[in-house]
Design an enzyme around this catalytic site. Sequence first.
Site, short mmCIF file in Angstrom:
data_model
loop_
_atom_site.label_atom_id
_atom_site.label_comp_id
_atom_site.label_asym_id
_atom_site.label_seq_id
_atom_site.Cartn_x
_atom_site.Cartn_y
_atom_site.Cartn_z
N CYS A 110 2.81 -1.34 -4.55
CA CYS A 110 2.17 -1.66 -5.85
C CYS A 110 2.47 -0.55 -6.86
CB CYS A 110 0.67 -1.79 -5.64
SG CYS A 110 -0.19 -2.06 -7.19
N GLU A 118 -2.31 3.58 2.50
CA GLU A 118 -2.04 4.15 1.17
C GLU A 118 -2.29 5.66 1.17
OE1 GLU A 118 -4.26 2.40 -2.08
OE2 GLU A 118 -3.81 4.10 -3.38
N SER A 124 -9.85 -4.93 4.11
CA SER A 124 -9.59 -4.60 2.71
C SER A 124 -10.57 -3.56 2.19
CB SER A 124 -9.69 -5.89 1.87
OG SER A 124 -9.89 -5.57 0.53
N HIS A 170 0.80 -1.23 0.00
CA HIS A 170 0.00 0.00 0.00
C HIS A 170 0.83 1.28 0.00
CE1 HIS A 170 -2.07 -3.26 2.23
NE2 HIS A 170 -2.88 -3.08 1.21
S1 SF4 Z 1 -5.87 -3.34 -5.33
FE1 SF4 Z 1 -4.87 -2.22 -7.02
S2 SF4 Z 1 -3.49 -0.77 -6.02
FE2 SF4 Z 1 -4.06 -2.31 -4.46
S3 SF4 Z 1 -2.44 -3.85 -4.60
FE3 SF4 Z 1 -4.07 -4.52 -5.99
S4 SF4 Z 1 -3.52 -3.69 -8.03
FE4 SF4 Z 1 -2.32 -2.60 -6.47
#
Ligand code: SF4
Length: 288
Positions: A105, A133, A226, A83
């Site tokens: 990511c 994030e 989540s 994140h």
């Molecule tokens: S939900 Fe989207 S931003 Fe989050 S880890 Fe997965 S691909 Fe990456």
Amino acid sequence: MEVILVRPTGYCLGVTSAIRLGLQAKSEHPSETIFMLGLLVHNEDAVAYMRSLGFEILDERNAPLEEQLSNLEDGSIVLFSAHGHPESFDAIAKKKNLIVYDATCRYVKENLDYARAHAGKGIVYIGAKGHLEAESFRQNAAFSGFYDVKSQSLLTRPPMDAAIALTQTTLSEEDIELALESLRREYPQIKLEKGRCHATSSRQEALKKELQKGVDAAFIIGSELSSNTKKLRDIAQSYGVKTFMALNLEELKKLDLPRYCRVILASGASTSIEEVRRCQDYLVSLSS
Ligand code: SF4
């Protein structure tokens, strides 16, 4: 019971890469403790799996991550979460000669890179206060304003009129629209430039498509931790459909379920495909 599986399912790219990087760190340092800074991905089962491999988790719910990072011995091995993390963590890691595996990511990074490249234009970031994030973005792009979707308020203003809106990767279209509506009152020129990742938007769009066809109930498999999974639940509920959320098959089995004819099964981006299949098989078995 007819069970309609909403695709895509399984780990998204960011979660797959984060787990893979963790495994790589383990294979390169088999006999050493690797500290996971926060929950690598927002799924208790995935985190438990990493723990079973010997990873130690520095949980942000126990103490601020920065403090926990500062308290590690020099030269320790750390795995940063998918994140993102504040840049101050990199400075601490450098000072303490930590061996860093950074699982941030690429979509989280892209939002930050975009903000930096357009810093002079006035940016407002739309995110959920307290989410790693969003909080990392706030610190790394302190020149941006911050709109909190939880309190639906602009918590920080940018130093100039805002022309650009960016969002956390895991928000829903509805959350973003609500935020933009409010922001446009103050910044009529503001335009959404970047935000949700494909893993989030494709799951949400696919779910909506199935909901529009009419179903008796929706099952969402994933963690309460989540953000993208909870947004799937919000969407299903917004259609007036009876919605159940469960982390895994064990939790699903505890639900007292009436007899349904046609149901939807959707899952968050940090839920494994194997778990989704187990849940699907179970729901199908209920009709026999
Ligand atoms: S939900 Fe989207 S931003 Fe989050 S880890 Fe997965 S691909 Fe990456």
